[in-house]
Design a protein around this motif. Structure first.
Motif, PDB file in Angstrom:
ATOM      1  N   ASN A 178       0.842  -1.194   0.000  1.00 43.54           N
ATOM      2  CA  ASN A 178       0.000   0.000   0.000  1.00 43.54           C
ATOM      3  C   ASN A 178       0.878   1.246   0.000  1.00 43.54           C
ATOM      4  OD1 ASN A 178      -2.733  -1.368   0.589  1.00 43.54           O
ATOM      5  ND2 ASN A 178      -1.385  -2.172   2.189  1.00 43.54           N
ATOM      6  N   VAL A 182       1.086   3.668  -2.157  1.00 43.21           N
ATOM      7  CA  VAL A 182       0.419   4.907  -2.570  1.00 43.21           C
ATOM      8  C   VAL A 182      -0.341   5.529  -1.398  1.00 43.21           C
ATOM      9  CG1 VAL A 182      -1.222   5.902  -4.205  1.00 43.21           C
ATOM     10  CG2 VAL A 182       0.256   4.028  -4.918  1.00 43.21           C
ATOM     11  N   ASP A 183      -0.819   4.698  -0.490  1.00 39.15           N
ATOM     12  CA  ASP A 183      -1.587   5.214   0.640  1.00 39.15           C
ATOM     13  C   ASP A 183      -0.729   5.993   1.625  1.00 39.15           C
ATOM     14  OD1 ASP A 183      -3.784   4.039  -0.476  1.00 39.15           O
ATOM     15  OD2 ASP A 183      -3.597   2.185   0.706  1.00 39.15           O
ATOM     16  N   GLN A 189      -0.281  11.894   0.646  1.00 39.10           N
ATOM     17  CA  GLN A 189      -1.528  12.639   0.705  1.00 39.10           C
ATOM     18  C   GLN A 189      -2.148  12.720  -0.692  1.00 39.10           C
ATOM     19  OE1 GLN A 189      -0.810  16.397   2.576  1.00 39.10           O
ATOM     20  NE2 GLN A 189       0.158  15.488   4.411  1.00 39.10           N
ATOM     21  N   ASP A 190      -3.362  13.274  -0.749  1.00 35.48           N
ATOM     22  CA  ASP A 190      -4.086  13.292  -2.020  1.00 35.48           C
ATOM     23  C   ASP A 190      -3.370  14.110  -3.078  1.00 35.48           C
ATOM     24  OD1 ASP A 190      -6.007  11.686  -0.943  1.00 35.48           O
ATOM     25  OD2 ASP A 190      -7.359  13.335  -0.381  1.00 35.48           O
ATOM     26  N   TRP A 191      -2.877  15.287  -2.715  1.00 33.61           N
ATOM     27  CA  TRP A 191      -2.188  16.118  -3.713  1.00 33.61           C
ATOM     28  C   TRP A 191      -0.872  15.479  -4.136  1.00 33.61           C
ATOM     29  CZ3 TRP A 191       2.633  18.186  -2.628  1.00 33.61           C
ATOM     30  CH2 TRP A 191       3.050  18.149  -1.285  1.00 33.61           C
ATOM     31  N   GLN A 192      -0.237  14.729  -3.242  1.00 30.86           N
ATOM     32  CA  GLN A 192       0.985  14.023  -3.607  1.00 30.86           C
ATOM     33  C   GLN A 192       0.685  12.829  -4.515  1.00 30.86           C
ATOM     34  OE1 GLN A 192       2.516  13.209   0.316  1.00 30.86           O
ATOM     35  NE2 GLN A 192       3.956  14.952   0.207  1.00 30.86           N
ATOM     36  N   LYS A 193      -0.467  12.189  -4.281  1.00 32.69           N
ATOM     37  CA  LYS A 193      -0.863  11.100  -5.177  1.00 32.69           C
ATOM     38  C   LYS A 193      -1.059  11.603  -6.596  1.00 32.69           C
ATOM     39  CE  LYS A 193      -3.238   8.351  -1.650  1.00 32.69           C
ATOM     40  NZ  LYS A 193      -4.545   7.799  -1.222  1.00 32.69           N
ATOM     41  N   LEU A 194      -1.673  12.779  -6.763  1.00 35.82           N
ATOM     42  CA  LEU A 194      -1.879  13.359  -8.092  1.00 35.82           C
ATOM     43  C   LEU A 194      -0.540  13.655  -8.772  1.00 35.82           C
ATOM     44  CD1 LEU A 194      -3.903  14.412 -10.163  1.00 35.82           C
ATOM     45  CD2 LEU A 194      -3.828  16.634  -9.001  1.00 35.82           C
ATOM     46  N   GLN A 195       0.397  14.207  -8.028  1.00 34.80           N
ATOM     47  CA  GLN A 195       1.725  14.450  -8.589  1.00 34.80           C
ATOM     48  C   GLN A 195       2.418  13.142  -8.980  1.00 34.80           C
ATOM     49  OE1 GLN A 195       3.973  16.741  -5.787  1.00 34.80           O
ATOM     50  NE2 GLN A 195       3.028  18.700  -6.395  1.00 34.80           N
TER      51      GLN A 195
END
Length: 514
Positions: free
Chosen positions: A349, A351-352, A355-361
């Motif tokens: 896991n 990707v978990d 954070q959300d903005w880091q996942k997008l990057q």
């Protein structure tokens, strides 16, 4: 031969007419073209000569007289077979030594003429690469085509990128015998140039500079202006090489292609991060942790025994203090958490953890990385396709030299029995049959050559395809002529069809009567 010579003149007349070239230079060019025409003319000559010769023999009943004297067709063909073998050996020598030299002369003469006469290198209606730029003109006129109309020029940078565009309504090429510089004078035009920006935001705006001009002069340096038109500078094309050099270059090309593919594949794998070797699990760390736990438990047990003895001797106060010390020791040697479970959980896991903005990057970075890799693979594929085509051209050129020699022998065995079968000499029917057979042979060779260059068929098969098709035909015709049979017996076929339909009618009548 004259037909192919006139065809060559027709093809190249536009390159030499009106360029101010000497008649001697033009004559030398077409003289150098004659050996390259031999590979087209010689098979047709052998085929036509064999059909005419044996057709005349059969028409004048010479073969009947030979057979009456006990001379078979094979025996009468034996001297000519020996002659064809000698001719095949001479043809191979010609294809291996004379034709490569003539191809080298032709290529270098055209290249040198284009340099000495710059107008000859600029074709109308298409972009022509010329001295670090691409030039397109709508029309050329005047003395030696020095005046140009509707000129478009793309100037290239050191990285071979078109960054400057120049458009002009008219142009003029000015040269001097005493100077090594040719001046291109452009009139009534526009100048466009891309501006390189260091900032990413400015690059998205695509800035450029624009200017209008009445007269714009460009100097083009040509150090080969006084060169000899017959000077030979290029000799690396496949048709300019003999067998030994082709074999050597084929091996070098194959090794270079393999090396380039291996280096590029390693680079792509490294950029992708794929197929990373698995690091073996370090079991020594787990063993050390277990040993530490055992030592801690043994130390706690020994401490408890010693403290019990001390407490019994010193009293209950000291006993309470000792228990506190024991608890502190036990806490200092607490069991180590399971690192393997935590590590596997992080890997499953990963990707978990962001954070959300880091996942997008992270997703955008992965997408850009894959896009860059695909672009690199596409560009390298185009480069490798060209290199593979050069390698296939070398293979085809090598086998084509042997196929040309054997084609003379094979076409003799097609023409000689065919002439004995049709029993007709002269220029009429034998000429028509010879031309039809040669056209089939020639176009099969042209199609096979083009397909082998593109990799659709094996280049070895492409070089031998025409001869492989003509060989069974020669064997069949030789057997028919030896047995004194015609090309095909239509009477037997018609009789079989008549018997077949007669039998069907009888069966139908018998069934109706029953």
């Amino acid at each position: 031969m004259f037909i192919f010579v006139f065809q060559t003149i027709w093809l190249f007349i536009d390159d030499f007419a009106g360029k101010g070239l000497d008649v001697v230079i033009i004559g030398k060019f077409f003289f150098y073209m004659i050996p390259s025409l031999t590979e087209k003319v010689l098979p047709l000559t052998v085929l036509l000569a064999s059909i005419l010769t044996f057709g005349t023999f059969a028409e004048n009943y010479e073969f009947a007289a030979m057979k009456a004297s006990g001379i078979s067709l094979q025996r009468s063909m034996l001297p000519l077979i020996v002659l064809m073998v000698v001719l095949g050996g001479f043809t191979f020598y010609f294809a291996n030594n004379v034709i490569p030299a003539s191809e080298q002369k032709i290529y270098n003469m055209r290249r040198n003429i284009a340099k000495v006469k710059p107008a000859a290198a600029i074709e109308k209606g298409v972009f022509s690469d010329f001295e670090g730029m691409s030039i397109k003109v709508e029309d050329k006129y005047g003395e030696q085509d020095r005046f140009l109309k509707d000129v478009i020029i793309h100037q290239k940078t050191a990285a071979n990128v078109n960054s400057t565009v120049i458009k002009a309504k008219t142009g003029e090429l000015i040269s001097s015998e005493a100077s090594e510089v040719i001046q291109l004078v452009l009139r009534d035009g526009h100048y466009y140039r891309d501006i390189e920006s260091k900032k990413a935001a400015d690059k998205k705006k695509h800035p450029f500079a624009k200017a209008n001009f009445n007269i714009y002069r460009m100097n083009i340096e040509i150090p080969e202006l006084e060169m000899d038109l017959e000077e030979e500078n290029v000799s690396n094309r496949e048709k300019m090489k003999n067998v030994s050099r082709l074999l050597k270059d084929m091996d070098s090309l194959e090794q270079d292609n393999r090396r380039i593919v291996e280096a590029f594949s390693k680079n792509i794998v490294f950029r992708m991060g794929a197929f990373v070797p698995m690091v073996p699990r370090d079991t020594s760390l787990t063993r050390k942790i277990q040993e530490r736990k055992k030592d801690s438990l043994a130390l706690v047990a020994a401490s408890e025994d010693s403290l019990a003895i001390i407490a019994a001797s010193q009293g209950t106060n000291n006993k309470a203090q000792t228990e506190g010390d024991t608890t502190a020791v036990a806490q200092s040697d607490a069991p180590v958490p399971n690192l393997e479970k935590e590590t596997s959980k992080e890997q499953n896991n990963i990707v978990d953890l962001f954070q959300d903005w880091q996942k997008l990057q992270l997703m955008n970075t992965a997408k850009n990385s894959v896009s860059n890799i695909l672009t690199s693979v596409t560009g390298k594929k185009m480069e490798l396709d060209k290199r593979y085509e050069i390698h296939r051209r070398h293979i085809f050129s090598l086998h084509d030299k042997y196929a040309l020699a054997f084609s003379c022998i094979i076409l003799f065995f097609v023409g000689a029995p065919l002439g004995a079968i049709i029993r007709k000499g002269g220029i009429g029917l034998p000429m028509v049959i010879a031309i039809l057979l040669f056209l089939a042979y020639y176009f099969l060779g042209v199609f096979a050559e083009n397909y082998s260059y593109k990799g659709n068929i094996n280049p070895i098969l492409g070089a031998w395809l025409s001869s492989m098709i003509m060989l069974p035909l020669g064997v069949y015709l030789t057997k028919r002529a030896t047995a004194d049979k015609g090309m095909m017996n239509f009477g037997n076929g018609l009789d079989r069809l008549k018997r077949l339909f007669t039998k069907k009618d009888k069966d139908a009548r018998a069934s109706s009567a029953i």
